[in-house]
Design an enzyme around this catalytic site. Structure first.
Site, PDB file in Angstrom:
ATOM      1  NE  ARG A  41      15.676  94.015  -5.818  1.00 32.87           N
ATOM      2  CZ  ARG A  41      16.983  93.890  -6.074  1.00 32.87           C
ATOM      3  NH1 ARG A  41      17.653  92.885  -5.572  1.00 32.87           N
ATOM      4  NH2 ARG A  41      17.603  94.782  -6.822  1.00 32.87           N
TER       5      ARG A  41
ATOM      6  CD  GLU B 165      16.394  93.589   1.543  1.00 39.06           C
ATOM      7  OE1 GLU B 165      17.088  94.318   0.833  1.00 39.06           O
ATOM      8  OE2 GLU B 165      15.985  92.464   1.192  1.00 39.06           O
TER       9      GLU B 165
ATOM     10  CG  HIS C 238      19.912  93.236  -0.611  1.00 36.09           C
ATOM     11  ND1 HIS C 238      18.684  93.734  -0.979  1.00 36.09           N
ATOM     12  CD2 HIS C 238      20.598  93.020  -1.768  1.00 36.09           C
ATOM     13  CE1 HIS C 238      18.634  93.810  -2.308  1.00 36.09           C
ATOM     14  NE2 HIS C 238      19.787  93.400  -2.810  1.00 36.09           N
TER      15      HIS C 238
HETATM   16  N1  LIG Z   1      20.997  89.819  -3.845  1.00 34.95           N
HETATM   17  C1  LIG Z   1      21.550  90.758  -4.571  1.00 34.95           C
HETATM   18  O1  LIG Z   1      22.357  91.553  -4.103  1.00 34.95           O
HETATM   19  C2  LIG Z   1      21.230  90.825  -6.045  1.00 34.95           C
HETATM   20  C3  LIG Z   1      22.230  91.235  -6.923  1.00 34.95           C
HETATM   21  C4  LIG Z   1      21.934  91.297  -8.286  1.00 34.95           C
HETATM   22  C5  LIG Z   1      20.651  90.947  -8.743  1.00 34.95           C
HETATM   23  N2  LIG Z   1      19.716  90.551  -7.835  1.00 34.95           N
HETATM   24  C6  LIG Z   1      18.361  90.172  -8.324  1.00 34.95           C
HETATM   25  O2  LIG Z   1      18.507  89.132  -9.295  1.00 34.95           O
HETATM   26  C7  LIG Z   1      17.575  89.366 -10.341  1.00 34.95           C
HETATM   27  C8  LIG Z   1      18.033  88.653 -11.608  1.00 34.95           C
HETATM   28  O3  LIG Z   1      19.138  89.326 -12.178  1.00 34.95           O
HETATM   29  P1  LIG Z   1      19.724  88.893 -13.611  1.00 34.95           P
HETATM   30  O4  LIG Z   1      20.729  89.919 -13.965  1.00 34.95           O
HETATM   31  O5  LIG Z   1      20.079  87.471 -13.618  1.00 34.95           O
HETATM   32  O6  LIG Z   1      18.412  89.100 -14.527  1.00 34.95           O
HETATM   33  P2  LIG Z   1      18.135  88.532 -15.991  1.00 34.95           P
HETATM   34  O7  LIG Z   1      19.399  88.179 -16.677  1.00 34.95           O
HETATM   35  O8  LIG Z   1      17.209  89.506 -16.622  1.00 34.95           O
HETATM   36  O9  LIG Z   1      17.360  87.158 -15.733  1.00 34.95           O
HETATM   37  C9  LIG Z   1      16.159  87.128 -15.080  1.00 34.95           C
HETATM   38  C10 LIG Z   1      15.545  85.768 -15.276  1.00 34.95           C
HETATM   39  O10 LIG Z   1      14.320  85.732 -14.537  1.00 34.95           O
HETATM   40  C11 LIG Z   1      13.323  85.155 -15.366  1.00 34.95           C
HETATM   41  N3  LIG Z   1      11.998  85.609 -15.006  1.00 34.95           N
HETATM   42  C12 LIG Z   1      11.443  86.836 -15.127  1.00 34.95           C
HETATM   43  N4  LIG Z   1      10.175  86.827 -14.755  1.00 34.95           N
HETATM   44  C13 LIG Z   1       9.904  85.544 -14.391  1.00 34.95           C
HETATM   45  C14 LIG Z   1       8.750  84.891 -13.938  1.00 34.95           C
HETATM   46  N5  LIG Z   1       7.575  85.544 -13.808  1.00 34.95           N
HETATM   47  N6  LIG Z   1       8.829  83.577 -13.667  1.00 34.95           N
HETATM   48  C15 LIG Z   1       9.993  82.892 -13.847  1.00 34.95           C
HETATM   49  N7  LIG Z   1      11.117  83.455 -14.286  1.00 34.95           N
HETATM   50  C16 LIG Z   1      11.068  84.768 -14.557  1.00 34.95           C
HETATM   51  C17 LIG Z   1      13.682  85.573 -16.785  1.00 34.95           C
HETATM   52  O11 LIG Z   1      13.058  84.722 -17.701  1.00 34.95           O
HETATM   53  P3  LIG Z   1      12.909  85.115 -19.269  1.00 34.95           P
HETATM   54  O12 LIG Z   1      14.319  85.125 -19.802  1.00 34.95           O
HETATM   55  O13 LIG Z   1      12.077  84.014 -19.856  1.00 34.95           O
HETATM   56  O14 LIG Z   1      12.255  86.459 -19.304  1.00 34.95           O
HETATM   57  C18 LIG Z   1      15.197  85.442 -16.733  1.00 34.95           C
HETATM   58  O15 LIG Z   1      15.553  84.117 -16.991  1.00 34.95           O
HETATM   59  C19 LIG Z   1      17.507  90.895 -10.447  1.00 34.95           C
HETATM   60  O16 LIG Z   1      16.302  91.324 -11.038  1.00 34.95           O
HETATM   61  C20 LIG Z   1      17.643  91.333  -8.997  1.00 34.95           C
HETATM   62  O17 LIG Z   1      16.389  91.508  -8.410  1.00 34.95           O
HETATM   63  C21 LIG Z   1      19.986  90.491  -6.510  1.00 34.95           C
END
Ligand SMILES: NC(=O)c1ccc[n+]([C@@H]2O[C@H](COP(=O)([O-])OP(=O)(O)OC[C@H]3O[C@@H](n4cnc5c(N)ncnc54)[C@H](OP(=O)(O)O)[C@@H]3O)[C@@H](O)[C@H]2O)c1
Length: 319
Positions: free
Chosen positions: A220, A248, A267
């Site tokens: 994000r 954005e 995005h």
């Molecule tokens: N560009 C795009 O179109 C697009 C598409 C999809 C998603 N995204 C973004 O990608 C993000 C991740 O998605 P995901 O499905 O992979 O999520 P996820 O499986 O929940 O994984 C998120 C990871 O981020 C870590 N995290 C959370 N807070 C943190 C912090 N303060 N410092 C360091 N690491 C932290 C978590 O650690 P823990 O496991 O230790 O909690 C986890 O490893 C979404 O939230 C979204 O914003 C973007």
């Protein structure tokens, strides 16, 4: 059981799950007359805040299901006692693929070749390969693991960082980040936008990165302090490849467009041909769980344990 979905393609399949399911399509504009009966609301994918105010008029709502993995935009519209589920998993392949595309394009200078091609100019030079690079994945979750899976065949090495350390899986905690940053050639951001991660990438973070290292943001825009990044780009301290920006959409006259060493995509990480079939599958599975009284997947806020036909507990704690 009244369900709202954002795509007419989902209707027949969801209605076929049980005889008493009725489905309406809400794309974020015309509000169906069944608003007072909705129990399960699948929100439109690229949703505006205005499209989510409808939850205030849904007294029977039990579940809000986003089609995005990020859900920070939905939290302000989540009524008390309603469970929020995200689309974790749906976007893994697509977003990981874009992260790799951005990395390869930026390192191998593909944008420069495209500009030269438009001018019919044959100009070669030696540029960095992804092979032998050290990539730090900040937010080693569902998408982070998918990025790693795709990086390894390119002969890059990976450091995994999450919020909490998981030594058994080789995952470092965020507390170790300051020591890890300086050895990474590429830093990929792929964690949620939260109070903790907002502007995490500030001047200090950027100063700790290796000179000339590449910052890739597929998470994000708000995780990066845009002004600090602009300063670092201007002096060539880092390069950047961003699928998400703050603000954005990026305004036409924003300095980020013309900053040195930057590649920007609008995005589109999750928004590819892989999206609709995978979102469809998730919706079908989640509604089936709901009507069968089974635990929902991907619960990110609210009480979590819900099933159709029981009144919602408005006293339930919100995450
Ligand atoms: N560009 C795009 O179109 C697009 C598409 C999809 C998603 N995204 C973004 O990608 C993000 C991740 O998605 P995901 O499905 O992979 O999520 P996820 O499986 O929940 O994984 C998120 C990871 O981020 C870590 N995290 C959370 N807070 C943190 C912090 N303060 N410092 C360091 N690491 C932290 C978590 O650690 P823990 O496991 O230790 O909690 C986890 O490893 C979404 O939230 C979204 O914003 C973007």
């Amino acid at each position: 059981v009244r369900i709202w979905v954002p795509y007419s393609e989902f209707v027949a399949d969801v209605e076929a799950l049980a005889p008493d399911i009725e489905v309406d399509v809400y794309k974020g504009d015309t509000v169906p007359a069944s608003i007072g009966d909705v129990e399960f609301f699948v929100t439109p994918y690229a949703v505006t805040p205005e499209a989510l105010v409808v939850t205030a008029d849904m007294p029977r709502l039990r579940v809000m299901q986003t089609l995005s993995a990020g859900y920070e935009h939905a939290l302000p519209y989540l009524p008390a006692g309603v469970t929020l589920c995200n689309a974790r998993g749906v976007h893994d392949a697509s977003t990981a693929e874009l992260a790799l595309a951005l990395m390869l394009a930026s390192l191998r200078r593909i944008p420069e070749f495209v500009r030269n091609q438009e001018r019919h100019e044959w100009r070669g030079a030696q540029y960095p390969a992804l092979a032998d690079k050290h990539v730090l994945i900040l937010g080693y979750g569902s998408i982070g693991a998918a990025i790693e899976q795709r990086l390894l065949p390119f002969e890059a090495t990976v450091t995994r960082v999450a919020r909490r350390p998981r030594p058994q899986d080789g995952v470092h905690g965020i507390a170790e980040l300051p020591h890890l940053l300086s050895s990474a050639d590429v830093v990929v951001l792929v964690m949620p936008l939260t109070a903790e991660t907002k502007r995490l990438v500030d001047a200090d973070f950027l100063a700790r990165m290796k000179t000339g290292a590449l910052l890739v943001n597929v998470a994000r825009g708000g995780i990066v302090d845009t002004d600090a990044l602009l300063d670092a780009l201007e002096v060539g301290a880092v390069r950047a490849a961003l699928d998400v920006t703050d603000p954005e959409p990026l305004p036409e006259d924003h300095p980020l467009w013309d900053a040195p060493g930057i590649l920007i995509s609008p995005h589109v990480g999750g928004n590819s041909s892989a999206f609709l079939p995978r979102a469809h599958r998730l919706v079908r599975e989640q509604v089936a769980r709901f009507v069968n009284g089974e635990p929902l997947a991907n619960v990110v806020a609210g009480p979590g344990v819900v099933s159709s036909g029981t009144p919602r507990d408005v006293g339930a704690a919100r995450e």
